[in-house]
Scaffold this motif. Structure first.
Motif, PDB file in Angstrom:
ATOM      1  N   SER A 152       0.862  -1.174   0.000  1.00  0.00           N
ATOM      2  CA  SER A 152       0.000   0.000   0.000  1.00  0.00           C
ATOM      3  C   SER A 152       0.903   1.228   0.000  1.00  0.00           C
ATOM      4  O   SER A 152       1.854   1.306   0.788  1.00  0.00           O
ATOM      5  CB  SER A 152      -0.914   0.027   1.232  1.00  0.00           C
ATOM      6  OG  SER A 152      -1.537   1.291   1.365  1.00  0.00           O
ATOM      7  N   SER A 153       0.608   2.171  -0.874  1.00  0.00           N
ATOM      8  CA  SER A 153       1.422   3.381  -0.898  1.00  0.00           C
ATOM      9  C   SER A 153       1.305   4.150   0.410  1.00  0.00           C
ATOM     10  O   SER A 153       2.256   4.817   0.837  1.00  0.00           O
ATOM     11  CB  SER A 153       0.978   4.278  -2.067  1.00  0.00           C
ATOM     12  OG  SER A 153       1.249   3.661  -3.306  1.00  0.00           O
ATOM     13  N   TRP A 154       0.178   4.040   1.061  1.00  0.00           N
ATOM     14  CA  TRP A 154      -0.045   4.830   2.275  1.00  0.00           C
ATOM     15  C   TRP A 154       0.586   4.168   3.492  1.00  0.00           C
ATOM     16  O   TRP A 154       1.146   4.853   4.355  1.00  0.00           O
ATOM     17  CB  TRP A 154      -1.538   5.055   2.451  1.00  0.00           C
ATOM     18  CG  TRP A 154      -2.079   5.768   1.257  1.00  0.00           C
ATOM     19  CD1 TRP A 154      -2.708   5.218   0.172  1.00  0.00           C
ATOM     20  CD2 TRP A 154      -1.953   7.161   0.965  1.00  0.00           C
ATOM     21  NE1 TRP A 154      -2.998   6.178  -0.757  1.00  0.00           N
ATOM     22  CE2 TRP A 154      -2.553   7.373  -0.304  1.00  0.00           C
ATOM     23  CE3 TRP A 154      -1.415   8.240   1.662  1.00  0.00           C
ATOM     24  CZ2 TRP A 154      -2.610   8.636  -0.888  1.00  0.00           C
ATOM     25  CZ3 TRP A 154      -1.471   9.499   1.084  1.00  0.00           C
ATOM     26  CH2 TRP A 154      -2.062   9.695  -0.176  1.00  0.00           C
ATOM     27  N   ALA A 155       0.518   2.854   3.581  1.00  0.00           N
ATOM     28  CA  ALA A 155       1.249   2.164   4.644  1.00  0.00           C
ATOM     29  C   ALA A 155       2.749   2.339   4.441  1.00  0.00           C
ATOM     30  O   ALA A 155       3.505   2.521   5.405  1.00  0.00           O
ATOM     31  CB  ALA A 155       0.881   0.684   4.664  1.00  0.00           C
ATOM     32  N   SER A 156       3.188   2.302   3.188  1.00  0.00           N
ATOM     33  CA  SER A 156       4.605   2.521   2.893  1.00  0.00           C
ATOM     34  C   SER A 156       5.033   3.917   3.311  1.00  0.00           C
ATOM     35  O   SER A 156       6.113   4.109   3.878  1.00  0.00           O
ATOM     36  CB  SER A 156       4.865   2.316   1.400  1.00  0.00           C
ATOM     37  OG  SER A 156       4.569   0.995   1.012  1.00  0.00           O
ATOM     38  N   LEU A 157       4.197   4.910   3.027  1.00  0.00           N
ATOM     39  CA  LEU A 157       4.536   6.286   3.411  1.00  0.00           C
ATOM     40  C   LEU A 157       4.701   6.424   4.915  1.00  0.00           C
ATOM     41  O   LEU A 157       5.607   7.124   5.389  1.00  0.00           O
ATOM     42  CB  LEU A 157       3.447   7.245   2.923  1.00  0.00           C
ATOM     43  CG  LEU A 157       3.546   7.747   1.494  1.00  0.00           C
ATOM     44  CD1 LEU A 157       2.305   8.561   1.149  1.00  0.00           C
ATOM     45  CD2 LEU A 157       4.796   8.597   1.297  1.00  0.00           C
ATOM     46  N   LEU A 158       3.815   5.784   5.667  1.00  0.00           N
ATOM     47  CA  LEU A 158       3.901   5.883   7.126  1.00  0.00           C
ATOM     48  C   LEU A 158       5.224   5.344   7.625  1.00  0.00           C
ATOM     49  O   LEU A 158       5.851   5.925   8.526  1.00  0.00           O
ATOM     50  CB  LEU A 158       2.736   5.116   7.767  1.00  0.00           C
ATOM     51  CG  LEU A 158       2.690   5.124   9.291  1.00  0.00           C
ATOM     52  CD1 LEU A 158       2.570   6.546   9.825  1.00  0.00           C
ATOM     53  CD2 LEU A 158       1.537   4.261   9.793  1.00  0.00           C
ATOM     54  N   VAL A 159       5.695   4.236   7.043  1.00  0.00           N
ATOM     55  CA  VAL A 159       6.965   3.639   7.467  1.00  0.00           C
ATOM     56  C   VAL A 159       8.144   4.388   6.884  1.00  0.00           C
ATOM     57  O   VAL A 159       9.145   4.610   7.561  1.00  0.00           O
ATOM     58  CB  VAL A 159       7.004   2.152   7.051  1.00  0.00           C
ATOM     59  CG1 VAL A 159       8.375   1.556   7.322  1.00  0.00           C
ATOM     60  CG2 VAL A 159       5.937   1.366   7.794  1.00  0.00           C
ATOM     61  N   GLN A 160       8.052   4.806   5.635  1.00  0.00           N
ATOM     62  CA  GLN A 160       9.190   5.400   4.943  1.00  0.00           C
ATOM     63  C   GLN A 160       9.379   6.874   5.246  1.00  0.00           C
ATOM     64  O   GLN A 160      10.520   7.363   5.313  1.00  0.00           O
ATOM     65  CB  GLN A 160       9.021   5.216   3.432  1.00  0.00           C
ATOM     66  CG  GLN A 160       9.032   3.761   2.992  1.00  0.00           C
ATOM     67  CD  GLN A 160       8.598   3.613   1.552  1.00  0.00           C
ATOM     68  OE1 GLN A 160       8.086   4.547   0.925  1.00  0.00           O
ATOM     69  NE2 GLN A 160       8.797   2.427   0.998  1.00  0.00           N
ATOM     70  N   THR A 161       8.277   7.621   5.405  1.00  0.00           N
ATOM     71  CA  THR A 161       8.372   9.074   5.599  1.00  0.00           C
ATOM     72  C   THR A 161       7.729   9.552   6.891  1.00  0.00           C
ATOM     73  O   THR A 161       7.735  10.762   7.162  1.00  0.00           O
ATOM     74  CB  THR A 161       7.712   9.807   4.415  1.00  0.00           C
ATOM     75  OG1 THR A 161       6.294   9.561   4.431  1.00  0.00           O
ATOM     76  CG2 THR A 161       8.276   9.341   3.087  1.00  0.00           C
ATOM     77  N   GLY A 162       7.165   8.650   7.674  1.00  0.00           N
ATOM     78  CA  GLY A 162       6.588   9.018   8.955  1.00  0.00           C
ATOM     79  C   GLY A 162       5.250   9.726   8.827  1.00  0.00           C
ATOM     80  O   GLY A 162       4.674   9.864   7.743  1.00  0.00           O
ATOM     81  N   VAL A 163       4.774  10.196   9.961  1.00  0.00           N
ATOM     82  CA  VAL A 163       3.491  10.898  10.001  1.00  0.00           C
ATOM     83  C   VAL A 163       3.552  12.174   9.170  1.00  0.00           C
ATOM     84  O   VAL A 163       2.590  12.540   8.486  1.00  0.00           O
ATOM     85  CB  VAL A 163       3.106  11.209  11.459  1.00  0.00           C
ATOM     86  CG1 VAL A 163       1.829  12.046  11.513  1.00  0.00           C
ATOM     87  CG2 VAL A 163       2.925   9.918  12.258  1.00  0.00           C
ATOM     88  N   LEU A 164       4.693  12.865   9.207  1.00  0.00           N
ATOM     89  CA  LEU A 164       4.833  14.093   8.435  1.00  0.00           C
ATOM     90  C   LEU A 164       4.650  13.829   6.942  1.00  0.00           C
ATOM     91  O   LEU A 164       3.849  14.493   6.272  1.00  0.00           O
ATOM     92  CB  LEU A 164       6.206  14.716   8.689  1.00  0.00           C
ATOM     93  CG  LEU A 164       6.559  15.940   7.832  1.00  0.00           C
ATOM     94  CD1 LEU A 164       5.572  17.076   8.087  1.00  0.00           C
ATOM     95  CD2 LEU A 164       7.993  16.397   8.101  1.00  0.00           C
ATOM     96  N   GLY A 165       5.371  12.863   6.418  1.00  0.00           N
ATOM     97  CA  GLY A 165       5.249  12.559   4.999  1.00  0.00           C
ATOM     98  C   GLY A 165       3.869  12.069   4.624  1.00  0.00           C
ATOM     99  O   GLY A 165       3.350  12.404   3.554  1.00  0.00           O
ATOM    100  N   LEU A 166       3.249  11.276   5.492  1.00  0.00           N
ATOM    101  CA  LEU A 166       1.917  10.754   5.215  1.00  0.00           C
ATOM    102  C   LEU A 166       0.896  11.884   5.117  1.00  0.00           C
ATOM    103  O   LEU A 166       0.085  11.922   4.186  1.00  0.00           O
ATOM    104  CB  LEU A 166       1.510   9.773   6.316  1.00  0.00           C
ATOM    105  CG  LEU A 166       0.115   9.148   6.200  1.00  0.00           C
ATOM    106  CD1 LEU A 166       0.031   8.269   4.960  1.00  0.00           C
ATOM    107  CD2 LEU A 166      -0.219   8.334   7.457  1.00  0.00           C
ATOM    108  N   LEU A 167       0.933  12.819   6.076  1.00  0.00           N
ATOM    109  CA  LEU A 167      -0.018  13.932   6.060  1.00  0.00           C
ATOM    110  C   LEU A 167       0.209  14.854   4.864  1.00  0.00           C
ATOM    111  O   LEU A 167      -0.747  15.317   4.232  1.00  0.00           O
ATOM    112  CB  LEU A 167       0.082  14.720   7.369  1.00  0.00           C
ATOM    113  CG  LEU A 167      -0.349  13.974   8.631  1.00  0.00           C
ATOM    114  CD1 LEU A 167      -0.151  14.847   9.865  1.00  0.00           C
ATOM    115  CD2 LEU A 167      -1.809  13.521   8.527  1.00  0.00           C
TER     116      LEU A 167
END
Length: 409
Positions: A315-330
């Motif tokens: 999932s691109s969004w689960a990946s974002l949470l792990v790869q870029t943290g909350v900041l990147g996800l938001l």
């Protein structure tokens, strides 16, 4: 009354300069973004495949920069670049504290190179020409990968042979030109060539067994169709007849149920993906990594309570949470919503295409990775983002006024 400003392009209206160089640049860009190996993830080590992909992507960037520098550039907004910079910056900071700066930094540079290539290509050529040539490059690679992958189709799903890619990646490559062909069709530019190409790519997508890509393709086409102002009677009747015949045939032969109930175990099922997504919520072991993530090179996450120990973040969004943290996800979530707003405000022909691509790519990103990574999905999403900006929309109107090709309404 004051006439609308016309962007100076440095060439006569309707002319195309260096079409083969432009096509070569887009082909190298897409080739540098697709997978060359199945089931392999970059961990920081350099090998011939990594070097070759870097060379291909770098050459595409140089060609794009040369095209943009050789003529007066088209107007293009830059706010999308700042969205991307924040996401990449967050991932690099996270990789630094996680002790994975080499792998995370290299992946961030890869994404930045591809993003810069998209930017320069859109500065160098009309918007629809760039999108069409990008779709053509995706389609050409999909044809090669599907034909070379057919002899190896032993597990019921078609994967890429050359380049070697998994079924979902091949489905993405086939889906992008399908959206472009559907856009031309719903706006009245139907032809036998479009029908033949559409049937081939639809067959490839079906054989990959990618349910998410197929579903979001249908939703994306529907989103384009509802925007048609005066649909032709022949198009509506033909679509209804083909849809009815296809549905009856799929149900009668059991093909549809077999596709929907595609078998799978271990990490390939939807239920196992929820396991990985739950693990992503508790992956970070520090506040810093919670905020900034651990780097774009993290593709696999440890899981507990299963007979397998790790699995991909599908999932691109689960990946974002792990790869870029909350900041990147938001930031990424805000970026996606901002692009949707801009797409709805684009001129009519562009709006129909942008909405279709947005639905297909963002909908697919819920269950597939790559929307904010070095992938064809990222290339097309960034293209739509740059063109849908307020600073770019006047350029789209000027291109239509100057006679840039677009399907008839």
């Amino acid at each position: 009354m004051t006439a609308a400003p016309v962007v100076a392009t440095g060439r006569p209206a309707g002319r195309r300069s260096s079409p083969w160089v432009l096509q070569l640049a887009t082909l190298l860009m897409v080739l540098g973004a697709v997978d060359w190996r199945r089931g392999a993830y970059f961990a920081g080590s350099v090998d011939p495949v990594v070097l070759s992909k870097a060379l291909v992507a770098g050459l595409g960037l140089l060609l794009a920069f040369g095209l943009a520098s050789a003529r007066r550039s088209h107007r293009l907004g830059t706010l999308s670049v700042w969205w991307l910079a924040i996401v990449l910056g967050s991932s690099v900071w996270g990789a630094l504290t996680a002790g994975k700066l080499l792998g995370g930094g290299v992946m961030a540079v890869r994404v930045a190179v591809l993003g810069a290539t998209v930017f320069f290509l859109l500065r160098a050529a009309p918007s629809l020409e760039v999108l069409r040539r990008t779709a053509w490059a995706c389609g050409a690679i999909a044809v090669l990968a599907s034909l070379t992958g057919l002899p190896e189709m032993t597990d019921g799903r078609l994967a890429g042979g050359l380049p070697a890619m998994d079924p979902n990646a091949l489905a993405l490559l086939a889906g992008i030109p399908l959206v472009l062909l559907a856009w031309r069709t719903v706006l009245g530019e139907a032809s036998w060539a479009i029908a033949v190409g559409g049937c081939y790519f639809l067959a490839v997508l079906w054989l990959t067994g990618s349910r998410t890509a197929l579903l979001m393709l249908l939703v994306g086409v529907a989103a384009m169709a509802v925007q048609v102002r005066r649909p032709r009677v022949g198009l509506v009747v033909g679509a209804l007849v083909l849809g009815a015949l296809g549905t009856i045939g799929a149900v009668a032969t059991g093909v549809l149920s077999g596709f929907a109930e595609r078998g799978g175990d271990g990490t390939s099922t939807l239920g196992s993906r929820f396991i990985a997504w739950r693990a992503a919520l508790t992956w970070a072991d520090s506040t810093w990594q919670t905020v900034f993530g651990g780097g774009l090179n993290i593709k696999i996450i440890p899981v507990t309570g299963q007979y397998w120990k790790t699995q991909p973040l599908d999932s691109s969004w689960a990946s974002l949470l792990v790869q870029t943290g909350v900041l990147g996800l938001l930031v990424a979530a805000g970026w996606v919503c901002w692009v949707a707003r801009g797409a709805l405000r684009a001129p009519y022909p562009h709006r129909v295409l942008f909405v279709g691509l947005w639905v297909f790519l963002v909908g697919r990103s819920l269950l597939e990775s790559g929307l904010f990574d070095a992938s064809p999905a990222f290339l097309v999403f960034l293209s739509v983002s740059l063109l849908a900006e307020g600073a770019s929309r006047q350029r789209l109107r000027d291109e239509l006024a100057d006679g840039s090709p677009a399907p008839q309404r």
